[in-house]
Scaffold this motif. Sequence first.
Motif, PDB file in Angstrom:
ATOM      1  N   THR A   1       0.972  -0.798   0.157  1.00  0.00           N
ATOM      2  CA  THR A   1       0.021  -0.452  -0.234  1.00  0.00           C
ATOM      3  C   THR A   1       0.789   1.471   0.307  1.00  0.00           C
ATOM      4  O   THR A   1       1.543   1.264   0.441  1.00  0.00           O
ATOM      5  CB  THR A   1      -0.578   0.200   1.521  1.00  0.00           C
ATOM      6  N   GLU A   2       0.382   2.605  -0.114  1.00  0.00           N
ATOM      7  CA  GLU A   2       1.162   3.293  -0.854  1.00  0.00           C
ATOM      8  C   GLU A   2       0.311   4.990   0.607  1.00  0.00           C
ATOM      9  O   GLU A   2      -1.749   4.483   0.275  1.00  0.00           O
ATOM     10  CB  GLU A   2       1.141   4.262  -1.880  1.00  0.00           C
ATOM     11  N   VAL A   3       0.433   5.367   1.575  1.00  0.00           N
ATOM     12  CA  VAL A   3      -0.349   6.182   1.902  1.00  0.00           C
ATOM     13  C   VAL A   3       0.157   7.822   2.293  1.00  0.00           C
ATOM     14  O   VAL A   3       1.699   7.729   2.145  1.00  0.00           O
ATOM     15  CB  VAL A   3      -0.291   5.587   3.684  1.00  0.00           C
ATOM     16  N   ARG A   4      -0.619   7.987   2.167  1.00  0.00           N
ATOM     17  CA  ARG A   4      -0.970  10.014   2.287  1.00  0.00           C
ATOM     18  C   ARG A   4      -1.083  10.392   3.056  1.00  0.00           C
ATOM     19  O   ARG A   4      -2.844   9.833   3.566  1.00  0.00           O
ATOM     20  CB  ARG A   4      -1.171  10.588   1.201  1.00  0.00           C
ATOM     21  N   ARG A   5      -1.373  11.251   4.205  1.00  0.00           N
ATOM     22  CA  ARG A   5      -2.089  11.912   5.079  1.00  0.00           C
ATOM     23  C   ARG A   5      -2.762  13.117   4.890  1.00  0.00           C
ATOM     24  O   ARG A   5      -1.490  13.574   4.812  1.00  0.00           O
ATOM     25  CB  ARG A   5      -1.384  12.051   6.868  1.00  0.00           C
ATOM     26  N   GLU A   6      -2.821  13.283   5.980  1.00  0.00           N
ATOM     27  CA  GLU A   6      -3.820  15.374   5.111  1.00  0.00           C
ATOM     28  C   GLU A   6      -4.529  15.277   6.903  1.00  0.00           C
ATOM     29  O   GLU A   6      -5.139  14.264   7.609  1.00  0.00           O
ATOM     30  CB  GLU A   6      -4.267  15.231   4.494  1.00  0.00           C
ATOM     31  N   LEU A   7      -4.765  16.260   6.927  1.00  0.00           N
ATOM     32  CA  LEU A   7      -5.254  17.024   8.539  1.00  0.00           C
ATOM     33  C   LEU A   7      -6.818  17.908   7.610  1.00  0.00           C
ATOM     34  O   LEU A   7      -6.924  18.584   6.582  1.00  0.00           O
ATOM     35  CB  LEU A   7      -4.677  18.014   8.948  1.00  0.00           C
ATOM     36  N   LYS A   8      -7.515  17.125   8.114  1.00  0.00           N
ATOM     37  CA  LYS A   8      -9.568  17.756   7.736  1.00  0.00           C
ATOM     38  C   LYS A   8      -9.827  18.080   9.100  1.00  0.00           C
ATOM     39  O   LYS A   8      -9.660  17.929  10.486  1.00  0.00           O
ATOM     40  CB  LYS A   8      -9.978  16.613   7.445  1.00  0.00           C
ATOM     41  N   ILE A   9      -9.862  19.382   9.091  1.00  0.00           N
ATOM     42  CA  ILE A   9     -10.812  20.638   9.446  1.00  0.00           C
ATOM     43  C   ILE A   9     -12.718  20.072  10.036  1.00  0.00           C
ATOM     44  O   ILE A   9     -12.814  20.521   8.249  1.00  0.00           O
ATOM     45  CB  ILE A   9     -10.664  21.622  10.204  1.00  0.00           C
ATOM     46  N   ILE A  10     -13.215  19.919  10.409  1.00  0.00           N
ATOM     47  CA  ILE A  10     -14.650  19.683  10.926  1.00  0.00           C
ATOM     48  C   ILE A  10     -15.029  21.417  11.127  1.00  0.00           C
ATOM     49  O   ILE A  10     -14.642  21.509  12.536  1.00  0.00           O
ATOM     50  CB  ILE A  10     -15.045  18.604  11.537  1.00  0.00           C
ATOM     51  N   PRO A  11     -15.471  22.018  10.184  1.00  0.00           N
ATOM     52  CA  PRO A  11     -15.753  23.246  10.806  1.00  0.00           C
ATOM     53  C   PRO A  11     -17.201  22.970  11.672  1.00  0.00           C
ATOM     54  O   PRO A  11     -17.817  22.140  12.123  1.00  0.00           O
ATOM     55  CB  PRO A  11     -16.430  24.433   9.107  1.00  0.00           C
ATOM     56  N   ALA A  12     -17.648  24.162  12.499  1.00  0.00           N
ATOM     57  CA  ALA A  12     -18.610  24.630  13.767  1.00  0.00           C
ATOM     58  C   ALA A  12     -20.066  24.080  12.883  1.00  0.00           C
ATOM     59  O   ALA A  12     -20.412  24.399  11.886  1.00  0.00           O
ATOM     60  CB  ALA A  12     -18.526  26.048  13.896  1.00  0.00           C
ATOM     61  N   LYS A  13     -20.678  23.238  14.164  1.00  0.00           N
ATOM     62  CA  LYS A  13     -22.001  22.193  13.897  1.00  0.00           C
ATOM     63  C   LYS A  13     -22.973  23.261  14.339  1.00  0.00           C
ATOM     64  O   LYS A  13     -22.470  22.720  15.766  1.00  0.00           O
ATOM     65  CB  LYS A  13     -21.484  21.365  14.209  1.00  0.00           C
ATOM     66  N   VAL A  14     -24.161  23.354  14.541  1.00  0.00           N
ATOM     67  CA  VAL A  14     -25.201  23.992  14.153  1.00  0.00           C
ATOM     68  C   VAL A  14     -26.209  22.912  15.481  1.00  0.00           C
ATOM     69  O   VAL A  14     -26.499  22.105  14.514  1.00  0.00           O
ATOM     70  CB  VAL A  14     -25.689  25.056  13.982  1.00  0.00           C
ATOM     71  N   VAL A  15     -26.362  23.199  16.395  1.00  0.00           N
ATOM     72  CA  VAL A  15     -26.953  21.847  17.136  1.00  0.00           C
ATOM     73  C   VAL A  15     -27.924  22.676  18.055  1.00  0.00           C
ATOM     74  O   VAL A  15     -28.224  23.509  18.312  1.00  0.00           O
ATOM     75  CB  VAL A  15     -26.652  20.713  18.035  1.00  0.00           C
ATOM     76  N   VAL A  16     -29.807  22.109  17.850  1.00  0.00           N
ATOM     77  CA  VAL A  16     -30.436  22.595  19.110  1.00  0.00           C
ATOM     78  C   VAL A  16     -30.471  21.417  19.597  1.00  0.00           C
ATOM     79  O   VAL A  16     -30.554  20.067  19.151  1.00  0.00           O
ATOM     80  CB  VAL A  16     -31.532  22.532  18.380  1.00  0.00           C
ATOM     81  N   VAL A  17     -30.675  21.541  21.363  1.00  0.00           N
ATOM     82  CA  VAL A  17     -30.408  21.156  22.075  1.00  0.00           C
ATOM     83  C   VAL A  17     -31.956  21.447  23.242  1.00  0.00           C
ATOM     84  O   VAL A  17     -31.772  22.056  23.573  1.00  0.00           O
ATOM     85  CB  VAL A  17     -29.690  21.274  23.361  1.00  0.00           C
ATOM     86  N   LYS A  18     -32.568  20.273  23.079  1.00  0.00           N
ATOM     87  CA  LYS A  18     -34.364  20.513  23.439  1.00  0.00           C
ATOM     88  C   LYS A  18     -34.601  19.696  24.790  1.00  0.00           C
ATOM     89  O   LYS A  18     -34.295  18.545  25.295  1.00  0.00           O
ATOM     90  CB  LYS A  18     -35.471  19.983  22.219  1.00  0.00           C
ATOM     91  N   HIS A  19     -34.535  20.551  25.714  1.00  0.00           N
ATOM     92  CA  HIS A  19     -34.698  19.461  27.148  1.00  0.00           C
ATOM     93  C   HIS A  19     -36.399  19.095  27.266  1.00  0.00           C
ATOM     94  O   HIS A  19     -36.961  20.145  26.911  1.00  0.00           O
ATOM     95  CB  HIS A  19     -33.810  20.145  27.830  1.00  0.00           C
ATOM     96  N   VAL A  20     -36.372  18.119  27.370  1.00  0.00           N
ATOM     97  CA  VAL A  20     -37.414  17.304  27.873  1.00  0.00           C
ATOM     98  C   VAL A  20     -37.819  16.643  28.947  1.00  0.00           C
ATOM     99  O   VAL A  20     -37.214  15.990  29.235  1.00  0.00           O
ATOM    100  CB  VAL A  20     -38.383  16.578  26.647  1.00  0.00           C
ATOM    101  N   LYS A  21     -38.366  17.726  30.083  1.00  0.00           N
ATOM    102  CA  LYS A  21     -38.812  16.806  31.195  1.00  0.00           C
ATOM    103  C   LYS A  21     -40.021  16.072  31.619  1.00  0.00           C
ATOM    104  O   LYS A  21     -41.294  16.809  31.348  1.00  0.00           O
ATOM    105  CB  LYS A  21     -38.627  18.137  32.464  1.00  0.00           C
ATOM    106  N   TYR A  22     -39.943  14.948  31.804  1.00  0.00           N
ATOM    107  CA  TYR A  22     -41.352  14.226  31.865  1.00  0.00           C
ATOM    108  C   TYR A  22     -42.481  14.100  33.295  1.00  0.00           C
ATOM    109  O   TYR A  22     -41.259  14.353  34.151  1.00  0.00           O
ATOM    110  CB  TYR A  22     -41.034  12.995  31.677  1.00  0.00           C
ATOM    111  N   VAL A  23     -43.389  14.407  33.221  1.00  0.00           N
ATOM    112  CA  VAL A  23     -44.235  14.461  34.713  1.00  0.00           C
ATOM    113  C   VAL A  23     -44.924  13.566  34.462  1.00  0.00           C
ATOM    114  O   VAL A  23     -45.192  12.956  33.779  1.00  0.00           O
ATOM    115  CB  VAL A  23     -45.037  16.074  34.641  1.00  0.00           C
ATOM    116  N   TYR A  24     -44.608  12.742  35.861  1.00  0.00           N
ATOM    117  CA  TYR A  24     -45.293  11.202  36.051  1.00  0.00           C
ATOM    118  C   TYR A  24     -46.882  11.457  37.380  1.00  0.00           C
ATOM    119  O   TYR A  24     -46.695  12.632  38.448  1.00  0.00           O
ATOM    120  CB  TYR A  24     -44.320  10.244  36.541  1.00  0.00           C
ATOM    121  N   SER A  25     -47.543  10.879  36.983  1.00  0.00           N
ATOM    122  CA  SER A  25     -48.849  10.655  38.209  1.00  0.00           C
ATOM    123  C   SER A  25     -49.124   9.351  38.723  1.00  0.00           C
ATOM    124  O   SER A  25     -48.973   8.072  37.324  1.00  0.00           O
ATOM    125  CB  SER A  25     -50.001  11.943  37.554  1.00  0.00           C
ATOM    126  N   CYS A  26     -50.042   9.556  39.660  1.00  0.00           N
ATOM    127  CA  CYS A  26     -50.549   7.791  39.979  1.00  0.00           C
ATOM    128  C   CYS A  26     -51.851   7.367  38.797  1.00  0.00           C
ATOM    129  O   CYS A  26     -52.561   7.632  39.008  1.00  0.00           O
ATOM    130  CB  CYS A  26     -50.322   7.733  41.096  1.00  0.00           C
TER     131      CYS A  26
END
Length: 351
Positions: free
Chosen positions: A134-159
């Motif tokens: 095999t012949e190998v070549r290495r290079e550096l890859k940069i992953i740009p900033a990623k936009v993520v929505v964090v949705k916090h869901v809090k569940y309520v319980y009853s009997c």
Amino acid sequence: MEIFKKSSANTETEYTLDDLKNRCFKQEFQIEELTAKLNWYEEQFRLSQQKRFGTSSEKTDMDQLNFLFDEAEKESDLKVSEPTIEEITYKRKKQVGKREADLKKLPVEVIEYRLTDEERICAQCGNILHEMTTEVRRELKIIPAKVVVVKHVKYVYSCRDCEQNEIKTPVITAPMPKSILPGSLVSPSLMAYIMVQKYVNAMPLYRQEQMFARLDIEISRQNMANWMIHGGNDWLKILYDRLHVNLLKYDILHADETRLQVLNEPGRSAQSDSYMWLYRTGADNDTQIVLYEYQTTRAGKYARKFLENFKGYLHVDGYPGYHGIPNVKLVGCWAHYPRNMIIREGSLEIA
């Protein structure tokens, strides 16, 4: 109530004990402020008399200082509402290196290039080609900033049984971490990211505002300034106070102060001189601590207050404001030798 009278040529003024105490307090503050200014002017005069020792290389860019320390206060506006967008962002800093040892620390993505079955036919004899090497070549890859929505869901319980058969029904809500700033979209990672971009990567808030706009996220510099002030006052101060305690445990410290101007400070004009005090451990320590403290004047009481539990050697220039700190021995350095030659007050040694 005890009354004191002061008579002049044509008038007689009455003062209560509280009035006299208030006047004494104001006069003491004015005396200390004027003394600090006088010390500064005396130092400037002394420096001007010592030009034969060489020009000073300690000039400070005032615009750079104001931009570094004052941008959040300048841009902050609590009247600006929190953004209504749902996105938050974070950016992970990719570490890159040139040596093989550094590359081994990074995650590796392998892309293999093989011949198809038809391409593996030998053009000379028609047999199947085998994989020789095999012949190998290495290079550096940069992953740009990623936009993520964090949705916090809090569940309520009853009997359900209690709902049908009992008078009261217990309701239990699943625990959820509290917001770093109630009513805001800012997350810990976003707040930290904005601070790092400004103070580590030297990216001002207006440029960060433009950067977020390119990601289709509208975050105003006023919101970012509000978040930074909130994070500093409510979160980072805990770390600052702990570092302060640890700093005072060392027996050798360095201190200095520099002038800057603060915009939008209540009760003071933009042209008023303020001071940023700096305290730090030595460069040879395994754990280095560097702390800034903002004060409105250069009065020596601030250094005495900050270092009141410190015992040891304090490495400073020739400013007399450091004199008189209990349990502290002042030492100078060769870089300030021309200045220290003319200091007459206090005790100063050349380290």
